[in-house]
Design an enzyme around this catalytic site. Structure first.
Site, PDB file in Angstrom:
ATOM      1  N   ASP A 265      -6.183   4.518  -0.032  1.00  0.00           N
ATOM      2  CA  ASP A 265      -5.599   2.841  -0.414  1.00  0.00           C
ATOM      3  C   ASP A 265      -6.020   1.862  -0.824  1.00  0.00           C
ATOM      4  OD1 ASP A 265      -4.617   1.027   1.288  1.00  0.00           O
ATOM      5  OD2 ASP A 265      -6.514   0.735   2.730  1.00  0.00           O
TER       6      ASP A 265
ATOM      7  N   ASP B  44       0.131  -1.841  -2.111  1.00  0.00           N
ATOM      8  CA  ASP B  44      -1.123  -1.020  -1.150  1.00  0.00           C
ATOM      9  C   ASP B  44      -0.672  -0.433  -0.639  1.00  0.00           C
ATOM     10  OD1 ASP B  44      -2.836  -1.387   1.268  1.00  0.00           O
ATOM     11  OD2 ASP B  44      -2.597  -2.438   2.290  1.00  0.00           O
TER      12      ASP B  44
END
Length: 451
Positions: A320, A110
């Site tokens: 992201d 992430d």
């Protein structure tokens, strides 16, 4: 943080002063000036590809479709927008090996957070019991450490100052957890090809949502140190400090439904076979205190026509990998959807425009196949309204619809992100049958191409 505000400001100024540029791909793969001190003996051994499986269902418990953490948060706050209720996005999950002897965990890779989070053996929350737990007592290299202060800027998942020594509280998406700060050996690769001693948070208590919905054990944050509990808890910085990588960067390739292989993250370099264009567009980070890979977005376009949604100062956007959609402030998302006017019955799918993201004088476009999920049930957009509050927001999060189209190189040494059309088979989008270089010529537009 163990980095002073002045030092963080200096890094931000360095990032802001770098000029955006298009450079040949072979130059992008060479070490940047900040990387020249890397040991000469590392060579190809300093590059590691980590395969990331896409998981759409939890491994334990009811088959509840998982969502990214930001989607869970937005849904709780009423962030849904009509027409976007298609199949759930898939998490990008790979393995990390922690401790001595190594304990293997499945984690989401992430770029929107900065800590390694794992369920602890002592945690009795439902979410912990539903996943594999980290046992620090079974590791010869585990040590308790005290956080050196809160993460900078209140970035998502950065953490708050501990109320008691030896504990830390974290907010992530709609949930929160309390845990012990530790440091241990953290490795990538089945045989420990890349390892570092890094901080991690061993959860002792978590909320059920969203953690019990997630189809993996934990989260490996690949954000900058500002998103971490403190600098020692930033895994990529810890890995870079070992000098084991060929360069202090990693690159992300997200597979599409048409690819017959998994997504991957390459640590230490970019992978030639994933690059679809000889040119790579480099964008400097606009700020580093949030810990996000954050840049300035000049505007959004439809078929290269500017929508004038970002104002004279532009919008802030972050890349992201933990987000399966494109998110933004509600007013911005609703304005984009009004222009696109996507018919849920797919009646106008063939005439939908390209959607562009303008970074200075370069506009990077994505096709309807990228921002619309076409299924037997209809056409569903891949946007979500999420009003990220200050100091990190307002913020546009460029998730999977953008990152599947563009191969992304995250350069921690020069504080910038490199983008080029990703190579897929078959290439998705309206240009079916075109080569990756032809797609790049059509989608990566510079200068007067925007109007």
């Amino acid at each position: 943080m163990d980095r002073s505000p002045a030092a963080r400001l200096q890094l931000a100024l360095v990032a802001c002063c770098l000029a955006a540029e298009l450079v040949p791909a072979d130059a992008a793969r060479r070490a940047s000036p900040g990387e020249r001190g890397a040991p000469a003996h590392v060579g190809p051994r300093g590059v590691l590809r980590v395969r990331l499986q896409s998981r759409a269902r939890p491994r334990h418990g009811p088959a509840t479709p998982p969502r990214s953490l930001v989607q869970v948060a937005a849904a709780r706050g009423g962030g849904g927008v009509a027409g976007g209720a298609g199949p759930p996005p898939k998490a990008l999950v790979g393995s990390v090996f922690v401790g001595t002897p190594p304990q293997e965990f499945s984690v989401a890779f992430d770029t929107g957070s900065g800590n390694l989070l794992l369920p602890g053996k002592q945690c009795i929350s439902v979410a912990c019991l539903a996943h594999r737990s980290y046992d620090s007592s079974a590791s010869a290299t585990a040590e308790e450490v005290l956080p050196l202060g809160p993460g900078a800027g209140g970035a998502p998942g950065a953490g708050s100052a501990p109320e008691a020594a030896g504990s830390v509280e974290l907010s992530l998406g709609a949930g929160s957890l309390t845990g012990h700060p530790l440091q241990d050996s953290v490795c990538l690769g089945q045989n420990g090809e890349l390892c570092a001693t890094a901080g991690l948070v061993e959860a002792t208590e978590t909320t059920d949502e969203p953690f019990n919905l997630l189809p993996y054990d934990g989260v490996l944050g690949l954000g900058l140190p500002g998103a971490s509990v403190s600098a020692r808890f930033n895994f990529f910085s810890s890995l870079a400090s070992t000098g084991a990588m060929e360069s202090n960067r990693f690159a992300v390739w997200l597979a599409t439904d048409g690819d017959d292989e998994d997504s991957e993250v390459t640590f230490g370099a970019a992978s030639d076979d994933r690059i679809g264009s000889p040119d790579i567009f480099w964008q400097p980070l606009s700020r580093t205190d949030t810990g996000l890979w954050q840049v300035t977005l000049s505007d959004i376009t439809a078929d290269l026509a500017k929508l004038h949604l970002c104002g004279p100062r532009g919008c802030q956007a972050a890349f992201d990998t933990g987000t399966g959609v494109i998110t933004g402030p509600r007013k911005l998302v609703e304005a984009v959807l009004a222009v696109l006017n996507i018919d849920m019955a797919c009646a106008n799918y063939g005439s939908l425009p390209t959607l562009g993201f303008a970074f200075g004088d370069v506009t990077l476009n994505i096709d309807p196949a990228d921002y619309v999920q076409k299924t037997r049930a209809g056409c569903f957009h891949r946007f979500l309204a999420a009003d990220v509050v200050s100091p990190a927001g307002p913020l546009v999060l460029l998730g999977a619809p953008f990152l599947q189209r563009y191969y992304s190189i995250f350069d921690a040494a020069s504080l910038r992100v490199g983008l080029t059309v990703a190579k897929h088979k078959p290439l998705p989008g309206e240009g079916a049958g075109e080569t990756a270089q032809q797609a790049a010529a059509r989608l990566m537009v510079r200068g007067s191409g925007s109007r």
